[in-house]
Design a protein around this motif. Structure first.
Motif, short mmCIF file in Angstrom:
data_model
loop_
_atom_site.label_atom_id
_atom_site.label_comp_id
_atom_site.label_asym_id
_atom_site.label_seq_id
_atom_site.Cartn_x
_atom_site.Cartn_y
_atom_site.Cartn_z
N GLU A 444 8.25 18.44 -0.83
CA GLU A 444 7.25 19.37 -1.33
C GLU A 444 6.33 18.71 -2.36
N ARG A 445 6.94 17.93 -3.27
CA ARG A 445 6.14 17.27 -4.32
C ARG A 445 5.56 15.97 -3.80
N PRO A 446 4.34 15.63 -4.18
CA PRO A 446 3.73 14.38 -3.70
C PRO A 446 4.31 13.18 -4.42
N PHE A 447 4.34 12.07 -3.70
CA PHE A 447 4.72 10.78 -4.26
C PHE A 447 3.64 9.78 -3.88
N GLY A 448 3.10 9.10 -4.88
CA GLY A 448 2.03 8.15 -4.60
C GLY A 448 0.76 8.82 -4.12
N LEU A 457 10.98 7.33 0.00
CA LEU A 457 11.48 7.16 -1.36
C LEU A 457 12.62 6.14 -1.40
N VAL A 458 13.54 6.27 -0.45
CA VAL A 458 14.65 5.31 -0.40
C VAL A 458 14.13 3.91 -0.11
N SER A 459 13.14 3.81 0.77
CA SER A 459 12.58 2.49 1.09
C SER A 459 11.89 1.87 -0.11
N ARG A 860 5.69 1.72 10.89
CA ARG A 860 4.74 0.65 10.52
C ARG A 860 3.66 1.17 9.57
N GLN A 861 3.18 2.39 9.80
CA GLN A 861 2.15 2.96 8.93
C GLN A 861 2.69 3.19 7.53
N TRP A 862 3.91 3.75 7.43
CA TRP A 862 4.49 3.97 6.11
C TRP A 862 4.79 2.65 5.41
N ARG A 863 5.17 1.64 6.19
CA ARG A 863 5.43 0.33 5.59
C ARG A 863 4.17 -0.24 4.97
N ASP A 864 3.06 -0.16 5.69
CA ASP A 864 1.79 -0.67 5.17
C ASP A 864 1.37 0.11 3.93
N TRP A 865 1.53 1.44 3.99
CA TRP A 865 1.14 2.25 2.84
C TRP A 865 2.00 1.94 1.62
N LEU A 866 3.31 1.84 1.83
CA LEU A 866 4.21 1.56 0.70
C LEU A 866 3.92 0.19 0.09
N GLU A 867 3.68 -0.79 0.93
CA GLU A 867 3.36 -2.12 0.43
C GLU A 867 2.11 -2.09 -0.44
N SER A 868 1.11 -1.33 0.00
CA SER A 868 -0.13 -1.23 -0.77
C SER A 868 0.10 -0.52 -2.10
N ILE A 869 0.85 0.59 -2.06
CA ILE A 869 1.11 1.35 -3.28
C ILE A 869 1.89 0.51 -4.30
N MET A 870 2.91 -0.18 -3.84
CA MET A 870 3.74 -0.96 -4.76
C MET A 870 3.01 -2.19 -5.28
N LEU A 871 2.09 -2.70 -4.49
CA LEU A 871 1.34 -3.88 -4.92
C LEU A 871 0.25 -3.53 -5.93
N CYS A 872 -0.39 -2.40 -5.71
CA CYS A 872 -1.59 -2.09 -6.49
C CYS A 872 -1.38 -1.05 -7.58
N ASN A 873 -0.37 -0.20 -7.45
CA ASN A 873 -0.27 0.95 -8.35
C ASN A 873 1.07 1.08 -9.05
N MET A 874 1.96 0.12 -8.90
CA MET A 874 3.28 0.26 -9.50
C MET A 874 3.32 -0.38 -10.87
N GLU A 875 3.89 0.36 -11.83
CA GLU A 875 4.10 -0.22 -13.16
C GLU A 875 5.21 -1.25 -13.07
N PRO A 876 5.06 -2.37 -13.77
CA PRO A 876 6.09 -3.42 -13.68
C PRO A 876 7.42 -2.94 -14.22
N VAL A 877 8.50 -3.36 -13.54
CA VAL A 877 9.84 -3.05 -14.03
C VAL A 877 10.05 -3.76 -15.35
N GLN A 878 10.65 -3.06 -16.30
CA GLN A 878 10.83 -3.63 -17.64
C GLN A 878 11.71 -4.86 -17.58
N ARG A 879 11.26 -5.87 -18.31
CA ARG A 879 12.02 -7.13 -18.37
C ARG A 879 12.17 -7.56 -19.82
#
Length: 879
Positions: A444-448, A457-459, A860-879
């Motif tokens: 129901e709630r949007p992600f990305g 989400l699991v992927s 394949r479509q979700w894979r391309d979309w997820l790759e784009s979202i994680m590459l361009c819009n993801m905050e870096p994991v804290q290190r």
């Protein structure tokens, strides 16, 4: 090219090779049968005036089998030995060319060297004068059967188990021929035949040499048209035919593999378009076209059809070793005397062996496996290093655990600790407990910035795991992923789909209790070997209480590894359910005292969830955890006690003991035979539950606490066991089914009949079953077949999986016609099936679920979309 009408055709010069199909026979030889190229009179039978049989030396020609540009093939009988054979005759236009004749006899001599059960054997050769012409001929064994292209045309795509058998036989034949320096150059379905007993025979070794000679007769035709069957040509055959070697046969074998599994060539279209595709285009992965194809199988296929010969599987021997190492086929047990004989056979020595685990390419890339413990709340990753030691991967800063929590604000996302830090201020933008949403089409709630299936989400978590693991293991690509053993088909397929979206090549979905047992077994085996012991036996009761499930398993271990005997559990009754149950009770207490409802207040609901999560986590270290909830109307104070958990979680507390008793009963073992008790997850800090469990094992049994690090360790060991190079000292896990797989035949007016069990629970994975289905003749409407999966509740509680209406799928079938059913359950516990109507030559694949989780295009479509979202819009994991 083949004369087979079912094989794809391309325009070729008149001199292009056309092979024959050794099926069927016509009694007697007619003038048109023989005089296709030679001008000589046919002798007459004086008694009848009918054409008589032709004689070539000791061979009496009886019927024609096939014809092509490079010659004609006849059935014949040896006059003295009375043996039926096949005779191939060199065409007249080539028999007049001394160079062609010399090449023909060079080929005859090469063919004579090939004595292998999967290669057509040459018996004799010679030259006979007939009608004033010298006829050069080659005599071979006569094979009765059908070509692979005919088989596909008649029955459709083949089951993977049958294809593996053919692939193994073909690889053995090519290994033998290549070892003698003979390259086929024309491997394709029309040149490969199946005998009645399932044996494979390969024809026409070395015919490409003759094609080259004949093609010189028409240079213009050679320049304008492709010679041969481009659907099965390697890129180097098209670009640089003078540089073709044995690896070209392996590419063609890969193209044939695709044809057998999918029922069509890898690439189709006009000849030039197909040729360009062979040079430039990567074929579609097999698992994206057929959901029942094992990802390991696809990795073998991809290694065969690599465009660059240096990236390709380097020998048929390496192909066989890869199939053995991935447990796609069983390695034959060869006596020592036979083994020493085989080692003396000639085999080409290649300096750069290729395998799934140790690939060769221009970048010297290797494919490295990892083990992933995919939890409901947290995940870990480990791998086996070059020193055969298991190492953990830092996933979130210096932490070795990644919290399975996601944050999303429009297209901006965060994972792990970065997401957890935003939970207080943005509770409505947090996602956690991701696998509990399996089964929903969209959240129901949007992600990305868009609504997504739960598998996405699991992927996202899985992709973060694999990307982070590559800091330690640059070429991490394949993984064994742990899941609760009580997962049903829908949950297993959803997890597999999530891995595909994340770009993780799944070697196996491994049950968590078995992963824990494998980690413990590996340590025990090393200690046994260090002390000089040659035997190792252990029987374990493994009990797990995790965020995603509560389950128990009985596992038996020896030097080979760990094997599940029984597993009982429920994915709905893990500690995430404990937290939800405790939160609802707390919300009720607060509403009764202050009149404030969490149902209408998202911030309060999130506050109560966090309070109970922290309280239950702290209960791992102390027997009593007090907590305070600050409210506008006052303060609520309370406490959770370890020995009074039932006040908060009601009946959930007794699940561990209940499931453990059932697992021991199903394993059919006396309690005094169980020498180890392994405790996974939160059950480790609940002594009153442990006291019930120790009653089910031997009094001196070892009690071993198991954490998520051990689960990741077990997954890494299994990944190492499945990927070459194989370490014989690494134990392996052998899982079993958790539920019955049954079939219901809805015939006539019969309603809700009892399912017939096809695959009983606790069957070892890799299980196969074949049944002939017969139905009554007095029912006008053909039956509906429905496949169902058992549940923990047993009895009449079944989950629907898939169904087939025979009234529509096999049009024209009489009710009395039998149907062949084949069922397979792979090592990840996912089933697939097929129905074959033998009389109608029709084949139907049965999907594992009536409604697929996701098709290949969507993945394949979700894979391309997820790759784009994680590459361009993801905050870096804290290190």
């Amino acid at each position: 090219m083949s004369n087979d009408p079912n094989e794809p055709r391309r325009p070729v010069p008149s001199a292009a090779t056309r092979h024959f199909s050794m099926t069927g026979a016509v009694d007697g030889v007619q003038p048109d049968d023989v005089d296709f190229d030679f001008e000589f009179p046919l002798p007459l039978d004086r008694s009848s005036g009918a054409p008589a049989n032709i004689t070539l030396g000791e061979y009496i020609i009886t019927h024609r089998i096939g014809a092509g540009g490079m010659g004609q093939v006849f059935g014949a009988r040896h006059k003295t030995m009375d043996r039926e054979v096949a005779v191939k005759i060199l065409p007249k236009r080539l028999s007049q060319d001394p160079l062609a004749v010399e090449r023909f006899y060079s080929e005859v001599r090469a063919q004579a060297r090939l004595m292998h059960p999967n290669i057509v054997t040459a018996f004799d050769a010679g030259c006979h004068t007939l009608g004033g012409h010298r006829v050069h001929y080659l005599v071979m064994e006569l094979v009765r059967g059908e070509s692979l292209s005919q088989r596909i045309a008649n029955f459709g795509p083949m089951p993977s188990s049958e294809v593996l058998s053919i692939l193994k036989q073909a690889a053995e034949a090519l290994q033998y021929a290549h070892g003698l320096g003979i390259v086929h150059r024309d491997i394709k379905p029309g040149n490969m035949m199946l005998t009645k007993d399932g044996g494979l025979k390969i024809f026409d070794f070395g015919l490409a040499v003759l094609r080259e000679i004949d093609s010189q007769a028409s240079a213009a035709a050679h320049e304008s048209q492709l010679v041969g069957t481009v659907e099965f040509m390697s890129p180097e055959q098209i670009n640089t035919p003078e540089k073709v070697d044995h690896r070209s046969d392996l590419y063609s074998l890969g193209a044939t593999l695709f044809y057998m599994l999918i029922g069509r060539p890898m690439f189709t279209g006009e000849a030039i378009q197909t040729a360009l595709a062979q040079i430039h285009r990567r074929p579609t992965p097999l698992y994206e076209i057929r959901g029942d194809i094992d990802l390991r199988f696809d990795s073998v296929f991809q290694s065969l059809v690599a465009k660059d010969v240096n990236d390709r599987c380097q020998s048929a021997h390496d192909l066989l070793e890869k199939l053995y190492a991935l447990n796609l086929i069983e390695r034959p047990v060869v006596p020592s005397t036979v083994r020493s004989t085989r080692s003396s056979l000639p085999r080409m020595n290649f300096d750069r062996p290729t395998s799934l685990g140790r690939g060769t390419s221009t970048s010297q890339r290797t494919f490295e496996p990892i083990g992933i413990d995919l939890g409901m709340m947290r995940s870990r990753a480990s791998y086996v290093n070059a020193s055969h030691k298991v190492e953990e991967v830092p996933l979130d800063g210096d932490a070795y655990q990644l919290r399975n929590m996601l944050y999303s604000d429009a297209e901006r996302i965060a994972i792990g600790s970065s997401a957890a830090a935003k939970r207080v201020q943005h509770p409505n933008q947090i996602f956690y407990g991701l696998q509990r949403w399996y089964g929903l089409p969209l959240l129901e709630r949007p992600f990305g910035g868009r609504r997504v299936p739960p598998e996405v989400l699991v992927s996202c978590v899985l992709r973060q795991l694999i990307l982070t693991a590559r800091h330690n293991l640059p070429n991490a690509s394949h993984a064994v992923v742990t899941i609760p053993g009580c997962y049903d088909q829908m949950h297993r397929i959803s997890t597999q789909t999530a891995c595909a979206i994340a770009g993780v090549e799944v070697l196996q979905l491994l049950d968590k209790p078995l992963a824990a047992a494998l980690a413990e077994v590996e340590i025990g085996m090393r200690l046994a070997r260090a002390s000089g012991k040659n035997e190792f036996h252990r029987t374990m009761l493994v009990v797990m209480l995790s965020g995603g499930a509560c389950e128990a398993a009985v596992v038996k271990a020896d030097l080979e590894g760990a094997r599940t005997l029984s597993l009982v559990g429920d994915w709905k009754r893990g500690t995430l359910r404990w937290q939800d149950r405790a939160t609802k009770r707390l919300a009720g207490l607060i509403e009764n005292k202050f009149g404030v409802s969490a149902r209408d207040n998202l911030n309060l609901a999130s506050q109560l969830q966090r309070t109970m999560e922290r309280a239950l986590e702290r209960l791992r270290h102390t027997s009593r955890v007090p907590f305070i909830v600050e409210l506008p109307k006052g303060r609520y104070e309370d406490a959770i006690h370890r020995d009074r958990l039932s006040e908060w979680v009601e009946d959930l507390e007794g699940d561990c003991g209940l499931f453990a008793k059932e697992a021991v009963r199903r394993a059919n073992l006396p309690p005094d035979s169980i020498d180890s008790l392994l405790l996974i997850g939160d059950v480790r800090w609940l002594p009153h539950i442990q006291s019930e469990l120790v009653k089910l094992v031997r009094s001196d049994a070892r009690v071993v606490p198991i954490g998520s690090a051990d689960l990741a360790r077990g997954a890494a060991l299994q990944a190492r066991a499945l990927m070459p190079p194989i370490d014989p000292t690494t134990p392996k896990a052998f899982a079993a089914t958790s539920y019955d797989l049954g079939m219901i035949v809805q015939e006539g007016n019969l309603q809700n009949p009892t399912p017939k069990i096809l695959v009983p629970k606790d069957s070892s994975l890799g299980y196969q079953v074949s049944r002939t289905l017969r139905f009554t003749q007095d029912v006008r409407r053909q039956p509906v077949l429905q496949w169902v999966e058992g549940t923990r509740s047993g009895g009449n509680n079944w989950h629907r999986l898939s169904q087939v209406d025979l009234q529509h799928c096999f049009e024209g079938r009489k009710t009395a016609d039998p149907v062949q059913l084949r069922i397979e359950v792979d090592e990840s516990g996912i089933w697939c099936g097929a129905l074959t109507w033998l009389a109608g030559n029709k084949h139907l694949a049965i999907p594992p679920l009536a409604e697929p989780i996701m098709d290949a295009v969507s993945i394949r479509q979700w894979r391309d979309w997820l790759e784009s979202i994680m590459l361009c819009n993801m905050e870096p994991v804290q290190r």
